[in-house]
Write a protein that holds these residues in place. Structure first.
Motif, mmCIF file in Angstrom:
data_model
loop_
_atom_site.group_PDB
_atom_site.id
_atom_site.type_symbol
_atom_site.label_atom_id
_atom_site.label_comp_id
_atom_site.label_asym_id
_atom_site.label_seq_id
_atom_site.Cartn_x
_atom_site.Cartn_y
_atom_site.Cartn_z
ATOM 1 N N ASP A 182 1.240 5.770 5.207
ATOM 2 C CA ASP A 182 2.585 5.708 4.640
ATOM 3 C C ASP A 182 3.441 6.821 5.185
ATOM 4 O O ASP A 182 3.034 7.807 5.644
ATOM 5 C CB ASP A 182 2.538 5.833 3.112
ATOM 6 C CG ASP A 182 1.859 4.611 2.498
ATOM 7 O OD1 ASP A 182 1.842 3.555 3.148
ATOM 8 O OD2 ASP A 182 1.358 4.732 1.366
ATOM 9 N N ARG B 160 1.401 -7.698 10.179
ATOM 10 C CA ARG B 160 1.655 -8.217 8.835
ATOM 11 C C ARG B 160 2.534 -7.238 8.061
ATOM 12 O O ARG B 160 2.178 -6.075 7.890
ATOM 13 C CB ARG B 160 0.338 -8.439 8.095
ATOM 14 C CG ARG B 160 0.541 -9.021 6.708
ATOM 15 C CD ARG B 160 -0.781 -9.175 5.981
ATOM 16 N NE ARG B 160 -0.550 -9.685 4.640
ATOM 17 C CZ ARG B 160 -1.383 -9.494 3.629
ATOM 18 N NH1 ARG B 160 -2.510 -8.817 3.814
ATOM 19 N NH2 ARG B 160 -1.095 -9.986 2.451
ATOM 20 N N SER B 161 3.662 -7.729 7.605
ATOM 21 C CA SER B 161 4.541 -6.903 6.777
ATOM 22 C C SER B 161 4.223 -7.180 5.315
ATOM 23 O O SER B 161 3.526 -8.148 4.987
ATOM 24 C CB SER B 161 6.005 -7.204 7.081
ATOM 25 O OG SER B 161 6.331 -8.509 6.659
ATOM 26 N N PRO B 162 4.718 -6.357 4.392
ATOM 27 C CA PRO B 162 4.432 -6.563 2.969
ATOM 28 C C PRO B 162 4.881 -7.926 2.446
ATOM 29 O O PRO B 162 4.325 -8.436 1.479
ATOM 30 C CB PRO B 162 5.205 -5.436 2.282
ATOM 31 C CG PRO B 162 5.303 -4.367 3.310
ATOM 32 C CD PRO B 162 5.436 -5.095 4.625
ATOM 33 N N ASN C 129 -3.214 -5.918 10.139
ATOM 34 C CA ASN C 129 -3.079 -6.101 8.699
ATOM 35 C C ASN C 129 -3.185 -4.729 8.030
ATOM 36 O O ASN C 129 -4.267 -4.324 7.608
ATOM 37 C CB ASN C 129 -4.174 -7.053 8.214
ATOM 38 C CG ASN C 129 -4.108 -7.334 6.735
ATOM 39 O OD1 ASN C 129 -3.333 -6.726 5.999
ATOM 40 N ND2 ASN C 129 -4.948 -8.253 6.294
ATOM 41 N N GLN D 17 -2.267 -3.701 5.175
ATOM 42 C CA GLN D 17 -2.629 -3.745 3.760
ATOM 43 C C GLN D 17 -4.138 -3.650 3.554
ATOM 44 O O GLN D 17 -4.594 -3.058 2.583
ATOM 45 C CB GLN D 17 -2.091 -5.034 3.106
ATOM 46 C CG GLN D 17 -0.590 -5.102 3.017
ATOM 47 C CD GLN D 17 0.091 -5.595 4.301
ATOM 48 O OE1 GLN D 17 -0.489 -5.609 5.385
ATOM 49 N NE2 GLN D 17 1.349 -5.966 4.180
ATOM 50 N N ASP D 18 -4.907 -4.222 4.471
ATOM 51 C CA ASP D 18 -6.367 -4.187 4.370
ATOM 52 C C ASP D 18 -7.006 -3.274 5.413
ATOM 53 O O ASP D 18 -8.231 -3.278 5.569
ATOM 54 C CB ASP D 18 -6.941 -5.607 4.512
ATOM 55 C CG ASP D 18 -6.481 -6.522 3.390
ATOM 56 O OD1 ASP D 18 -6.300 -6.033 2.252
ATOM 57 O OD2 ASP D 18 -6.287 -7.727 3.645
ATOM 58 N N GLN D 19 -6.180 -2.532 6.171
ATOM 59 C CA GLN D 19 -6.667 -1.633 7.218
ATOM 60 C C GLN D 19 -7.602 -2.361 8.185
ATOM 61 O O GLN D 19 -8.702 -1.901 8.502
ATOM 62 C CB GLN D 19 -7.358 -0.404 6.611
ATOM 63 C CG GLN D 19 -6.411 0.526 5.883
ATOM 64 C CD GLN D 19 -5.384 1.146 6.823
ATOM 65 O OE1 GLN D 19 -5.734 1.736 7.839
ATOM 66 N NE2 GLN D 19 -4.108 1.010 6.500
#
Length: 195
Positions: A195, A125-127, A153, A155-157
């Protein structure tokens, strides 16, 4: 000037492209990543950023190393579009097809968009990816005959594990993933995305 949000989903309820027309559309627009859902919608995807591309590459390298050692199939990059049996034309971020299934395809089928559901797929999943659309894509893979799929994912780890005939499983990162009976001996240790 109109600003577009990607992925762009074009409903094609009144327009039905043949497989050859879709193939020619993709060839005529090599700078675009175009997919087609099982319901016929065209999906124009945005390119991934540096972090996403790096993660995709690392997952593909791990899969490729395992495959070179096992010699059990063929691995594919995110540039490969598969013509799925349920009518979708999809490009997973990484994919694997068992060797005898790949060899059963004609040279022409191998050269174009292979008319086969991979045995295994990875999606990251990309941003810009809508989570529900990506989850629907994973379900489309499974409905088409994909035996095992991992959707990462960051974003949600989390990672969502999709298996043919079973409900999806969600794991928090870090975790260790097994290729199970689809990719015997393949193990992937995934630390949290940083990041």
């Amino acid at each position: 000037m109109v600003s577009l949000t990607l992925p762009l989903v074009l409903e094609m309820n009144q327009v039905h492209l043949t497989d050859e027309q879709f193939y020619q559309l993709c060839l005529s627009n090599p700078d675009l990543s175009i997919e087609r859902s099982a319901k016929g919608a065209l999906i124009v995807m945005s390119p991934v950023g540096g972090e996403g591309g790096s993660y995709e590459s690392e997952f593909g390298i791990d899969l490729g190393i395992w495959n070179r050692q096992s010699k059990l199939g063929k691995t594919f990059s995110s540039s490969t579009l598969f013509k799925l049996p349920n009518g979708g034309d999809r490009s997973p971020d990484a994919a694997w097809v068992e060797l005898s299934r790949w060899q059963a395809l004609s040279p022409e089928q191998r050269r174009k968009f292979p008319p086969i559901a991979p045995d295994f797929v990875i999606e990251l999943r990309s941003p810009t990816d809508d989570l529900e659309l990506l989850q629907a894509k994973m379900q489309e893979y499974i409905n088409a005959g994909v035996r095992l799929g991992w959707m990462f994912n960051p974003q949600d780890q989390q990672v969502e594990i999709y298996r043919y005939g079973q409900p999806e499983e969600v794991r928090q990162l870090p975790t260790e993933l097994s290729g199970e009976d689809v990719l015997p001996g393949f193990v992937l240790s995934v630390n949290p995305f940083e990041d």
